[in-house]
Scaffold this motif. Structure first.
Motif, PDB file in Angstrom:
ATOM      1  N   GLY A  80       0.791  -0.829   0.011  1.00 37.96           N
ATOM      2  CA  GLY A  80      -0.510  -0.114   0.039  1.00 37.96           C
ATOM      3  C   GLY A  80       0.781   1.154  -0.256  1.00 37.96           C
ATOM      4  N   ALA A  81       0.513   2.853  -0.041  1.00 36.17           N
ATOM      5  CA  ALA A  81       1.039   4.386  -0.500  1.00 36.17           C
ATOM      6  C   ALA A  81       0.814   4.122   0.731  1.00 36.17           C
ATOM      7  N   CYS A  82       2.183   3.629   1.573  1.00 37.65           N
ATOM      8  CA  CYS A  82       2.138   3.817   2.891  1.00 37.65           C
ATOM      9  C   CYS A  82       4.307   4.179   3.852  1.00 37.65           C
ATOM     10  N   CYS A  83       3.880   5.195   2.007  1.00 42.99           N
ATOM     11  CA  CYS A  83       5.646   5.977   2.318  1.00 42.99           C
ATOM     12  C   CYS A  83       5.764   7.028   2.002  1.00 42.99           C
ATOM     13  N   VAL A  84       4.700   8.061   2.060  1.00 46.13           N
ATOM     14  CA  VAL A  84       4.910   9.471   2.787  1.00 46.13           C
ATOM     15  C   VAL A  84       6.153   9.069   3.038  1.00 46.13           C
ATOM     16  N   SER A  85       7.409   9.705   3.520  1.00 42.85           N
ATOM     17  CA  SER A  85       8.111   9.117   4.327  1.00 42.85           C
ATOM     18  C   SER A  85       9.056  11.005   5.169  1.00 42.85           C
TER      19      SER A  85
ATOM     20  N   GLN B 165       2.420   4.411  -9.075  1.00 43.59           N
ATOM     21  CA  GLN B 165       2.636   5.814  -8.244  1.00 43.59           C
ATOM     22  C   GLN B 165       1.426   6.424  -8.071  1.00 43.59           C
ATOM     23  N   GLN B 166       0.783   6.538  -6.762  1.00 41.94           N
ATOM     24  CA  GLN B 166      -0.223   6.887  -6.164  1.00 41.94           C
ATOM     25  C   GLN B 166       0.139   8.300  -6.588  1.00 41.94           C
ATOM     26  N   ILE B 167      -1.016   9.500  -6.364  1.00 42.39           N
ATOM     27  CA  ILE B 167      -0.940  11.108  -6.922  1.00 42.39           C
ATOM     28  C   ILE B 167      -1.778  11.379  -5.488  1.00 42.39           C
TER      29      ILE B 167
ATOM     30  N   VAL C  55      -4.491   7.096  -7.098  1.00 44.37           N
ATOM     31  CA  VAL C  55      -5.587   8.115  -6.590  1.00 44.37           C
ATOM     32  C   VAL C  55      -6.017   8.162  -5.693  1.00 44.37           C
ATOM     33  N   THR C  56      -5.540   9.162  -4.858  1.00 40.99           N
ATOM     34  CA  THR C  56      -5.960   9.314  -3.179  1.00 40.99           C
ATOM     35  C   THR C  56      -6.960   9.402  -2.239  1.00 40.99           C
ATOM     36  N   SER C  57      -7.735   9.111  -1.817  1.00 41.72           N
ATOM     37  CA  SER C  57      -8.615  10.041  -1.044  1.00 41.72           C
ATOM     38  C   SER C  57      -8.531   9.332   0.278  1.00 41.72           C
TER      39      SER C  57
ATOM     40  N   ILE D  58      -8.250   4.008  -7.718  1.00 38.27           N
ATOM     41  CA  ILE D  58      -8.786   4.697  -6.581  1.00 38.27           C
ATOM     42  C   ILE D  58      -8.146   4.208  -5.391  1.00 38.27           C
ATOM     43  N   ARG D  59      -8.971   5.179  -4.317  1.00 39.22           N
ATOM     44  CA  ARG D  59      -8.913   4.790  -2.664  1.00 39.22           C
ATOM     45  C   ARG D  59      -9.312   5.018  -2.206  1.00 39.22           C
ATOM     46  N   LEU D  60     -11.158   4.349  -2.108  1.00 38.24           N
ATOM     47  CA  LEU D  60     -11.690   5.594  -1.287  1.00 38.24           C
ATOM     48  C   LEU D  60     -12.231   5.059   0.412  1.00 38.24           C
TER      49      LEU D  60
ATOM     50  N   ASN E  37      -6.337  -1.928   5.573  1.00 42.30           N
ATOM     51  CA  ASN E  37      -6.390  -1.211   6.524  1.00 42.30           C
ATOM     52  C   ASN E  37      -6.045  -2.116   8.033  1.00 42.30           C
ATOM     53  N   ARG E  38      -5.382  -2.417   8.685  1.00 41.71           N
ATOM     54  CA  ARG E  38      -5.532  -2.723   9.963  1.00 41.71           C
ATOM     55  C   ARG E  38      -6.308  -4.547  10.264  1.00 41.71           C
ATOM     56  N   LEU E  39      -5.255  -4.967   9.256  1.00 37.84           N
ATOM     57  CA  LEU E  39      -4.679  -6.263   8.942  1.00 37.84           C
ATOM     58  C   LEU E  39      -4.061  -7.192   8.698  1.00 37.84           C
TER      59      LEU E  39
ATOM     60  N   VAL F  39      -0.805  -3.708   1.793  1.00 33.78           N
ATOM     61  CA  VAL F  39      -0.205  -4.011   3.188  1.00 33.78           C
ATOM     62  C   VAL F  39       0.560  -2.879   3.461  1.00 33.78           C
ATOM     63  N   CYS F  40       0.621  -2.501   4.738  1.00 37.45           N
ATOM     64  CA  CYS F  40       0.976  -1.086   4.805  1.00 37.45           C
ATOM     65  C   CYS F  40       1.807  -1.303   6.111  1.00 37.45           C
ATOM     66  N   ARG F  41       2.173  -0.504   6.982  1.00 34.65           N
ATOM     67  CA  ARG F  41       2.468  -1.080   8.233  1.00 34.65           C
ATOM     68  C   ARG F  41       3.073  -1.860   8.423  1.00 34.65           C
ATOM     69  N   PRO F  42       2.113  -3.209   8.283  1.00 36.62           N
ATOM     70  CA  PRO F  42       3.133  -4.424   9.003  1.00 36.62           C
ATOM     71  C   PRO F  42       4.464  -4.714   7.822  1.00 36.62           C
TER      72      PRO F  42
HETATM   73  C1  LIG Z   1       4.231   6.191   7.611  1.00 37.37           C
HETATM   74  C2  LIG Z   1       2.298   6.343   5.978  1.00 37.37           C
HETATM   75  C3  LIG Z   1       2.607   6.407   4.936  1.00 37.37           C
HETATM   76  C4  LIG Z   1       1.759   6.718   4.197  1.00 37.37           C
HETATM   77  N1  LIG Z   1       1.478   7.397   3.507  1.00 37.37           N
HETATM   78  C5  LIG Z   1       0.347   7.397   3.001  1.00 37.37           C
HETATM   79  C6  LIG Z   1       0.367   8.072   1.263  1.00 37.37           C
HETATM   80  O1  LIG Z   1       0.944   7.939   0.733  1.00 37.37           O
HETATM   81  N2  LIG Z   1      -0.375   7.443   1.008  1.00 37.37           N
HETATM   82  C7  LIG Z   1      -2.132   6.553   1.373  1.00 37.37           C
HETATM   83  O2  LIG Z   1      -3.454   6.578   0.423  1.00 37.37           O
HETATM   84  N3  LIG Z   1      -2.141   6.353   2.597  1.00 37.37           N
HETATM   85  C8  LIG Z   1      -0.679   6.389   3.148  1.00 37.37           C
HETATM   86  N4  LIG Z   1      -0.435   5.678   4.254  1.00 37.37           N
HETATM   87  C9  LIG Z   1      -2.044   5.157   4.718  1.00 37.37           C
HETATM   88  C10 LIG Z   1      -1.891   3.569   3.657  1.00 37.37           C
HETATM   89  O3  LIG Z   1      -1.516   2.936   3.006  1.00 37.37           O
HETATM   90  C11 LIG Z   1      -2.205   2.540   4.723  1.00 37.37           C
HETATM   91  O4  LIG Z   1      -3.684   2.442   3.682  1.00 37.37           O
HETATM   92  C12 LIG Z   1      -2.471   2.523   6.425  1.00 37.37           C
HETATM   93  O5  LIG Z   1      -2.490   2.687   7.020  1.00 37.37           O
HETATM   94  C13 LIG Z   1      -3.710   0.729   7.259  1.00 37.37           C
HETATM   95  O6  LIG Z   1      -3.200   0.065   6.091  1.00 37.37           O
HETATM   96  P1  LIG Z   1      -2.055  -0.732   7.585  1.00 37.37           P
HETATM   97  O7  LIG Z   1      -2.925  -0.623   8.679  1.00 37.37           O
HETATM   98  O8  LIG Z   1      -1.836  -1.683   6.644  1.00 37.37           O
HETATM   99  O9  LIG Z   1      -1.056   0.212   8.103  1.00 37.37           O
HETATM  100  C14 LIG Z   1       0.569   5.872   4.751  1.00 37.37           C
HETATM  101  C15 LIG Z   1       0.197   5.551   6.238  1.00 37.37           C
HETATM  102  C16 LIG Z   1       1.797   5.751   7.097  1.00 37.37           C
HETATM  103  C17 LIG Z   1       1.476   4.664   8.267  1.00 37.37           C
END
Ligand SMILES: Cc1cc2nc3c(=O)[nH]c(=O)nc-3n(C[C@H](O)[C@H](O)[C@H](O)COP(=O)(O)O)c2cc1C
Ligand code: SF4
Lengths: 658, 153
Positions: free
Chosen positions: A32-37, A112-114, A176-178, A228-230, A305-307, A327-330
């Protein structure tokens, strides 16, 4: 003959190949896009630090990888984070090309996420843009400006250009993400969209911006899939946001415009309830994904989310509740997770404990880090890599709490022979006490303990329990070890109460936490920090009448920012009395006398008075051992009392350089 | 007529709360101002509408204003968000302010915090974080359980 690994057959659904558009994925796991860092330049240029981190992400073994949200406009209205990446100009292309290449080299489909943050954007500006002027509910964000129709057209154009640019850089598709209330969510929501033109009012009108966005991106990148993230639920009902049915109606509009995948998310940043915090049970939101799949059987549904549990995700996919585990945080906590489950080594996974240190830091304009993964964000620094030790040493670690164990297993991975001396009878240190009284999810905290138990056994770390570390012990092992690490943690400083009448009646909070002392039914807890609060909440839930005495203006001063609200809410909900700016004057057999900042004295009935503050590092061993061993080090609370994050990070850093 | 208007107009009771809780407002700078309006107001057709709109027909707003001498409760005219004339605005459901007033002698701000958490009082900030901090709002907002530095849950 089958060539499947143990993990591939156990998680058969997860490891099935998949397809999005014309692209095949080797499994059904989406990073998952989880990398706004916040690792990048202030102007949105991607740095070496980010690229090094991306190479780790690329190697996670996921079938599809979403790169972090980049803002699409040169004004920075869409920019949500201090050092977020930008994609509004070709000058950013070279680094995106490197990222796309790295993801492909790792074998994944690259998305690539916008990310236009709308209501939460404009971080460098004095304003943010929204469909309508709906002021902020959180002081953190900027005052709003309404978008004109020309602004909307331009914004849609910029999204399409950004998508085309991503594809030119080599990405296979865009998203694209909401998520959490960004611009797209602001248009969709009836709380933030109060326009009276064709972009507001009815749900069809509110969805117009989204439909135009989808159409424009599809036109700009016709051969490439669009995700699309909704929201499946905004958790914004009390503000007049969309209800669940409306969320699904909006998804239907996205499906109608031909999106290739819907990623279902939950909650807005300003929502009053938890969506991904530690107090939400894993799997809690799965029903939203299942509803999306039932409603849109022909559109791919991603969810996560939270899985955090691969077993649960595998089952959901097998039951067709969704198509991709997003998956993001795991994967922040353990970038090796997919490889571990594939190889049948799932028990070695370092679980995400959900306490949200990562996001808390982003909100403070800091680079994100992870409590459980000390190397995260430092991939570019060789000092953080675990490399074979040049000189193999015999290392003794004093204390089997998180700092000591992290140091022990890191040092053992490097080839050192490690022995841990622990005065208790198991691994965990003060974390065990927290877990025993935690109202959120003790299992998250205990997963840390379990991880150390498993890794210590696998790495051959010797554990000597019920062994008090002192000069006598040291003399008995003189010259047997090359290095000693003092990780003995911190205790409650009862000396701080030296002049207090009745101080002998005080009970040490850590003794209560470990179950060695049992308080009565009328309890006063001195100290409204994390130890005092955790105990107070648990005792109150067990039926005791509890009062907290806190010398400062607020409780939860040492609690992680993202969890402070949780404690204050529990204190309210459970009916725990708090006396702020107060201190104890005397402790009697059945009462305690307290004085507040104005000098007003109050006598409280109490059969137990628990001292949960101040804390004091157990540093005596440093002085005792100084002339008895070659190298003497310390880490964690034994240096300065802090918490889990500092303990794990310091333990790791020390283990990596011993 | 505005919902919850009666409690909103009871200036002596609000002043008593402000005097009693003076410590919470100690950091507020002169000129700082907090407003309270009913969350929904009846339109000409009698139907209830949100008052959190850029402009609405004038209605009475309870204001807590800081001057050199301390906090004062007074009434102002509210014409919508575009020109609210305060830094932070609370939108109150029916009964929420009555509940806060009912605790005037003991725990009014605690009750306010509980009502905020329950969604019966909503707030909107009309200034930037920097402006709010400069005006000394951090303590007051945090004391109501509102995360000053952003939330993530
Ligand atoms: C550090 C961090 C950065 C994230 N950056 C983005 C992002 O750039 N775009 C987005 O749509 N969601 C972002 N998220 C949300 C995650 O994609 C995800 O939806 C959320 O963490 C829940 O999933 P998880 O329980 O697997 O972590 C971010 C989450 C974290 C923790
Ligand atoms: S910081 Fe905490 S919540 Fe975030 S990924 Fe790491 S363990 Fe999970």
């Amino acid at each position: 003959m089958s060539t499947q690994t143990t993990g591939e057959s156990r998680y058969a659904a997860l490891f099935r190949p998949g397809r999005i558009g014309r692209f095949e994925t080797r499994n059904l796991i989406k990073y998952g896009a989880c990398c706004v860092s916040n690792y990048n330049e202030r102007d949105g240029t991607i740095t070496e630090r980010e690229l090094a981190r991306t190479r780790v992400i690329a190697a996670t073994g996921c079938g599809m990888i979403t790169n972090q949200g980049a803002y699409p406009d040169p004004r920075g209205e869409g920019k949500a984070y201090f050092r977020q990446v930008a994609i509004f100009d070709d000058r950013f292309l070279p680094q995106f090309e490197q990222i796309a290449r790295a993801i492909h080299d790792g074998g994944a489909v690259a998305i690539q996420q916008i990310l236009h943050a709308g209501r939460y954007g404009g971080i460098d500006l004095g304003y943010c843009v929204q469909p309508s002027i709906v002021p902020q509910t959180l002081p953190h964000f900027r005052p709003p400006r309404e978008m004109s129709k020309e602004d909307i057209r331009q914004c849609v154009r910029e999204h399409a250009e950004a998508a085309a640019r991503a594809v030119r850089a080599g990405f296979d598709g865009t998203e694209v993400t909401s998520f959490m209330g960004y611009l797209l969510a602001n248009f969709n929501s009836k709380f933030t969209n109060q326009r009276s033109d064709e972009y507001g009012g009815s749900i069809r009108n509110r969805g117009r911006f989204m439909r135009e966005l989808i159409d424009a991106i599809k036109q700009a990148t016709p051969e490439h899939p669009l995700v699309i993230r909704l929201n499946g639920n905004e958790l914004m009902d009390q503000w007049g946001g969309n209800d669940e049915d409306e969320c699904f109606e909006l998804m239907a509009q996205a499906v109608e415009r031909g999106v290739d995948m819907i990623s279902v998310t939950v909650g807005w940043q300003e929502a009053p309830a938890s969506s991904i915090g530690r107090d939400v049970a894993p799997g809690h939101w799965n029903y939203l994904a299942a509803r999306a799949k039932r409603s849109f059987p022909d559109t791919l549904i991603a969810f996560g989310n939270r899985l955090p549990d691969p077993g649960m995700a595998n089952e959901c996919i097998a039951k067709r509740e969704f198509d991709y585990w997003e998956v993001c945080r795991p994967l922040l906590a353990d970038p090796e997770m997919v490889h571990k489950i594939r190889a049948g080594r799932g028990e070695e996974i370092r679980r995400c404990i959900g306490a949200l240190n990562c996001l808390s830091r982003l909100f403070r304009d800091l680079p994100y880090t992870c409590t459980m993964n000390p190397a995260l964000g430092h991939e570019v620094e060789p000092e953080y890599a675990i490399t074979p030790a040049a000189v193999k040493k015999k290392v003794m670690v004093i204390g089997a709490g998180p700092a000591g164990m992290e140091c022990a297993i890191t040092a053992a991975k490097r080839g050192h022979a490690v022995t841990v001396f622990e005065r208790g009878e198991r691994i965990g240190g003060s974390l065990l006490g927290y877990a025993a009284h935690d109202l959120a999810r003790p299992d998250d905290l205990l997963s840390v303990v379990r991880h150390y138990e498993i890794m210590a056994a696998k790495l051959g770390v010797e554990l000597r329990f019920n062994t008090e570390a002192n000069a006598k012990l040291m003399r008995s092992v003189l010259h047997q070890y090359d290095a000693c690490v003092v990780a003995a943690g911190a205790g409650i400083d009862l000396e701080a109460y030296a002049g207090l009448p009745g101080r002998e009646r005080l009970i040490d909070a850590l003794e209560v936490a470990r179950g060695r002392a049992t308080p009565g039914k009328r309890v006063v807890v001195i100290g409204g920090g994390k130890i005092g609060l955790t105990l107070a909440e648990s005792l109150r839930q067990g039926g005791a009448d509890v009062t907290i005495i806190e010398p400062s203006k607020r409780i939860a001063g040492d609690v992680m920012p993202s969890f402070k609200w949780r404690h204050t809410a529990w204190v309210e909900e459970l009916g725990i009395r708090t006396l702020l700016q107060s201190r104890v004057l005397r402790v009697d057999a059945d009462s305690v006398t307290v004085v507040d900042a104005k000098g007003v004295e109050t006598r409280l009935s109490a059969d137990s008075v628990i001292a949960a503050a101040p804390r004091k590092s157990r540093q005596a061993l440093f002085a005792e051992f100084e002339w008895m061993i070659d190298e003497l080090h310390g880490c964690g609370d034994a240096l300065i009392p802090r918490g889990l994050d500092a303990a794990i990070h310091e333990g790791y850093r020390l283990g990596a350089r011993l | 007529m505005g919902v919850a208007a009666d409690a909103l107009l009871d200036l002596p009771a609000w002043q008593a709360i402000l005097d009693r809780e003076a410590g919470v407002f100690a950091e507020l700078a002169p000129g700082a101002s907090v407003g309270f309006v009913p969350r929904r107001v009846a339109g000409p057709d009698g139907a209830l509408r949100s008052s959190a709109m850029p402009s609405v027909a004038p209605l009475e707003m309870l204001a807590w204003e800081r001057d050199a001498g301390g906090m004062t409760a007074c009434l102002r005219s509210y014409r919508g968000l575009a020109d609210a004339g305060c830094d932070v605005l609370f939108f109150c459901e029916r009964g929420a302010l009555e509940a806060v007033l009912a605790r005037a002698g003991s725990d009014a701000l605690g009750e306010m915090k509980r009502r905020i958490r329950a969604g019966a009082i909503l707030l909107m900030v009309l200034r930037t974080r920097g402006e709010l901090r400069a005006r000394g709002y951090e303590d007051f907002l945090e004391s109501l359980g509102l995360p000053f530095m952003g939330a993530c849950r």
